[in-house]
Design an enzyme around this catalytic site. Sequence first.
Site, PDB file in Angstrom:
ATOM      1  N   ARG A 249      -3.844  20.966 -13.905  1.00 21.54           N
ATOM      2  CA  ARG A 249      -2.603  20.221 -13.888  1.00 21.54           C
ATOM      3  C   ARG A 249      -3.019  19.969 -15.699  1.00 21.54           C
ATOM      4  O   ARG A 249      -1.766  19.366 -16.522  1.00 21.54           O
ATOM      5  CB  ARG A 249      -2.441  18.802 -13.730  1.00 21.54           C
ATOM      6  CG  ARG A 249      -1.154  18.228 -13.527  1.00 21.54           C
ATOM      7  CD  ARG A 249      -0.854  16.839 -12.719  1.00 21.54           C
ATOM      8  NE  ARG A 249       0.120  16.507 -12.728  1.00 21.54           N
ATOM      9  CZ  ARG A 249       0.888  15.181 -12.187  1.00 21.54           C
ATOM     10  NH1 ARG A 249       0.783  15.471 -10.520  1.00 21.54           N
ATOM     11  NH2 ARG A 249       1.652  14.903 -12.352  1.00 21.54           N
TER      12      ARG A 249
ATOM     13  N   ASN B  62      -0.584  17.985 -20.764  1.00 17.32           N
ATOM     14  CA  ASN B  62      -1.159  17.090 -21.506  1.00 17.32           C
ATOM     15  C   ASN B  62      -1.358  18.227 -23.095  1.00 17.32           C
ATOM     16  O   ASN B  62      -1.603  17.359 -24.463  1.00 17.32           O
ATOM     17  CB  ASN B  62      -2.571  16.827 -21.137  1.00 17.32           C
ATOM     18  CG  ASN B  62      -2.426  15.891 -20.285  1.00 17.32           C
ATOM     19  OD1 ASN B  62      -1.543  14.736 -19.672  1.00 17.32           O
ATOM     20  ND2 ASN B  62      -3.693  16.203 -18.869  1.00 17.32           N
TER      21      ASN B  62
ATOM     22  N   GLU C 296       8.872  17.385 -25.146  1.00 14.12           N
ATOM     23  CA  GLU C 296       8.451  17.973 -23.421  1.00 14.12           C
ATOM     24  C   GLU C 296       8.966  19.451 -23.168  1.00 14.12           C
ATOM     25  O   GLU C 296       8.740  20.043 -22.409  1.00 14.12           O
ATOM     26  CB  GLU C 296       8.753  17.260 -22.365  1.00 14.12           C
ATOM     27  CG  GLU C 296       7.883  15.881 -22.806  1.00 14.12           C
ATOM     28  CD  GLU C 296       6.760  15.496 -22.462  1.00 14.12           C
ATOM     29  OE1 GLU C 296       6.261  17.076 -22.112  1.00 14.12           O
ATOM     30  OE2 GLU C 296       6.290  14.402 -23.123  1.00 14.12           O
TER      31      GLU C 296
ATOM     32  N   HIS D 251      -0.572  15.220 -26.002  1.00  4.47           N
ATOM     33  CA  HIS D 251      -0.862  14.220 -25.955  1.00  4.47           C
ATOM     34  C   HIS D 251      -2.071  13.440 -26.004  1.00  4.47           C
ATOM     35  O   HIS D 251      -1.734  12.701 -26.519  1.00  4.47           O
ATOM     36  CB  HIS D 251      -0.781  14.528 -24.479  1.00  4.47           C
ATOM     37  CG  HIS D 251       0.579  14.213 -23.500  1.00  4.47           C
ATOM     38  ND1 HIS D 251       1.746  15.628 -24.058  1.00  4.47           N
ATOM     39  CD2 HIS D 251       1.642  13.919 -23.255  1.00  4.47           C
ATOM     40  CE1 HIS D 251       2.454  15.655 -23.478  1.00  4.47           C
ATOM     41  NE2 HIS D 251       2.517  14.434 -23.167  1.00  4.47           N
TER      42      HIS D 251
ATOM     43  N   ARG E 176       0.864  -0.896   0.050  1.00  2.02           N
ATOM     44  CA  ARG E 176      -0.320  -0.013  -0.015  1.00  2.02           C
ATOM     45  C   ARG E 176       1.011   1.560   0.190  1.00  2.02           C
ATOM     46  O   ARG E 176       0.458   2.278   0.460  1.00  2.02           O
ATOM     47  CB  ARG E 176      -0.971   0.103   1.488  1.00  2.02           C
ATOM     48  CG  ARG E 176      -2.232  -0.966   0.598  1.00  2.02           C
ATOM     49  CD  ARG E 176      -3.236  -0.925   1.977  1.00  2.02           C
ATOM     50  NE  ARG E 176      -4.010  -1.837   2.227  1.00  2.02           N
ATOM     51  CZ  ARG E 176      -3.801  -3.195   2.711  1.00  2.02           C
ATOM     52  NH1 ARG E 176      -3.345  -3.102   3.910  1.00  2.02           N
ATOM     53  NH2 ARG E 176      -5.233  -4.305   2.322  1.00  2.02           N
TER      54      ARG E 176
ATOM     55  N   HIS F 147       8.031   8.027 -27.932  1.00  5.66           N
ATOM     56  CA  HIS F 147       6.992   9.688 -27.202  1.00  5.66           C
ATOM     57  C   HIS F 147       7.107  10.530 -27.071  1.00  5.66           C
ATOM     58  O   HIS F 147       5.599  11.332 -27.598  1.00  5.66           O
ATOM     59  CB  HIS F 147       6.960   9.314 -25.296  1.00  5.66           C
ATOM     60  CG  HIS F 147       5.780   9.989 -25.052  1.00  5.66           C
ATOM     61  ND1 HIS F 147       4.406   9.715 -24.771  1.00  5.66           N
ATOM     62  CD2 HIS F 147       6.132  10.835 -23.952  1.00  5.66           C
ATOM     63  CE1 HIS F 147       3.743  10.803 -23.956  1.00  5.66           C
ATOM     64  NE2 HIS F 147       4.983  11.611 -23.650  1.00  5.66           N
TER      65      HIS F 147
ATOM     66  N   LYS G  30       2.610  11.338 -11.532  1.00  2.47           N
ATOM     67  CA  LYS G  30       2.110  10.033 -12.410  1.00  2.47           C
ATOM     68  C   LYS G  30       2.784   9.524 -12.223  1.00  2.47           C
ATOM     69  O   LYS G  30       3.627   8.967 -13.365  1.00  2.47           O
ATOM     70  CB  LYS G  30       1.572  11.114 -13.603  1.00  2.47           C
ATOM     71  CG  LYS G  30       0.970  11.691 -13.305  1.00  2.47           C
ATOM     72  CD  LYS G  30       0.484  12.736 -15.053  1.00  2.47           C
ATOM     73  CE  LYS G  30      -1.117  13.149 -14.695  1.00  2.47           C
ATOM     74  NZ  LYS G  30      -1.361  13.584 -16.440  1.00  2.47           N
TER      75      LYS G  30
ATOM     76  N   GLU H 273      -4.654  16.762 -11.041  1.00  6.36           N
ATOM     77  CA  GLU H 273      -6.130  16.830 -12.266  1.00  6.36           C
ATOM     78  C   GLU H 273      -7.653  16.925 -11.944  1.00  6.36           C
ATOM     79  O   GLU H 273      -8.219  16.783 -13.038  1.00  6.36           O
ATOM     80  CB  GLU H 273      -5.322  15.796 -13.455  1.00  6.36           C
ATOM     81  CG  GLU H 273      -5.581  16.766 -14.030  1.00  6.36           C
ATOM     82  CD  GLU H 273      -4.625  15.805 -15.319  1.00  6.36           C
ATOM     83  OE1 GLU H 273      -5.160  15.259 -16.418  1.00  6.36           O
ATOM     84  OE2 GLU H 273      -3.439  15.269 -15.683  1.00  6.36           O
TER      85      GLU H 273
ATOM     86  N   HIS I  24      -1.208  10.403 -28.105  1.00  7.62           N
ATOM     87  CA  HIS I  24      -0.980   8.878 -27.401  1.00  7.62           C
ATOM     88  C   HIS I  24      -1.533   8.684 -28.682  1.00  7.62           C
ATOM     89  O   HIS I  24      -1.104   7.414 -28.739  1.00  7.62           O
ATOM     90  CB  HIS I  24      -1.851   9.366 -26.457  1.00  7.62           C
ATOM     91  CG  HIS I  24      -1.130   9.619 -25.332  1.00  7.62           C
ATOM     92  ND1 HIS I  24      -1.729   9.493 -23.852  1.00  7.62           N
ATOM     93  CD2 HIS I  24       0.221   9.743 -24.830  1.00  7.62           C
ATOM     94  CE1 HIS I  24      -1.094  10.297 -23.462  1.00  7.62           C
ATOM     95  NE2 HIS I  24       0.802  10.301 -24.116  1.00  7.62           N
TER      96      HIS I  24
ATOM     97  N   LYS J 101       6.874  22.885 -14.033  1.00  5.99           N
ATOM     98  CA  LYS J 101       6.089  21.493 -13.881  1.00  5.99           C
ATOM     99  C   LYS J 101       5.962  21.834 -12.448  1.00  5.99           C
ATOM    100  O   LYS J 101       4.664  21.505 -12.071  1.00  5.99           O
ATOM    101  CB  LYS J 101       6.550  20.918 -14.270  1.00  5.99           C
ATOM    102  CG  LYS J 101       5.832  19.276 -13.530  1.00  5.99           C
ATOM    103  CD  LYS J 101       6.571  18.454 -14.454  1.00  5.99           C
ATOM    104  CE  LYS J 101       5.039  16.843 -14.242  1.00  5.99           C
ATOM    105  NZ  LYS J 101       5.211  15.607 -15.492  1.00  5.99           N
TER     106      LYS J 101
END
Length: 366
Positions: free
Chosen positions: A241, A245, A184, A248, A120, A266, A142, A236, A252, A226
Amino acid sequence: MTTLSVALGARSYDVHIEAGLLHRAGTMLAPLATGRPMPIVTDSNLADHLASLRRSFDAAGIATDVLVLPPGEGSKSWATLERVTDWLLDRGVERGDHVVALGGGVIGDLVGFACAILKRGCRFVQIPTTLLAQVDSSVGGKTAINARAGKNLIGAFHQPSIVLIDPETLDTLPARQVRAGYAEVVKYGLIDDADFFTWCEGNGPALIDGDITARADAIARSVAAKARIVAQDEEERSGMRALLNLGHTFGHALEAEAGFSDRLLHGEGVAAGMALAFAYSAERGLCPPSDSARVAAHLRSVGLPDGLKAAGITATGDVLAGHMRHDKKMEGGTLPFLLARGIGRTYLDRRVDLADVAAFLDRQPR
């Protein structure tokens, strides 16, 4: 050394940036040692960096255990996640221990997610070795693996305890990987800092060619941007936030069509995605066409794709929109898009029709 803080209350941590920092990592991480060997997870492309890191740990009196994984997006899978968690459990890792992620975004995402779910939640350290990871994925918490339906669909928010960035690790990267990471960097200028985009136009080629000062400056400015955004919207929730993206959603979809393979890295997908986001914005009358052209021109000038043709994507708009329907940001059947009113003026639009996006994509050169 440049030190930046990601301000998240009890989960706050520092990001340290300095050339040669890998050789002092043992000293930096000694306060986190528990007396048990510190686990390091890396990939097989990083033997030299691993050797340097282990020497620094030896000098600091820290024993290590190492797991070496295959490189590439294929390692962001259920099978590799199981391998990592079993390996950590076999070594008796406790919740107060720290696991070191040495590598690019794949290793950082995978190890971070493993640590998020192990018992956990145990702690981890990011030592990113690619430009993409140094300016983006190592900061912000993330973590994820990929699913058959799409990229990063299984994951958790789990912040590292510390991030150590050594720009000298970029010297061993193939030029294509450096360019992919640079996408980026450009993103931060396009989001809300037009002056930084102008800096990129003037300094991007030198950064890619190996200028250590340009690299360190770009990393520090990107991390600061960032960290500011993450501190305002860690998970987010508010939409702030989501600005990170940019490119993206399109990117993606292109990556999915390329099979999440080396056919399209990427960062290359993000570059093409940003150009498409600006082109779509310009077509809808939101963004000056000159700004869209300027973005595409800069990406081309540094060897990054500026659209479908340059990215090698021939799929129809409907096929690409189909990939977008699996996007984790889909909410109530609607997919928020990052669009632009100009360079440095990105915003979140929740009223974009995917059928309209598909038609736009069909009009793009292939």
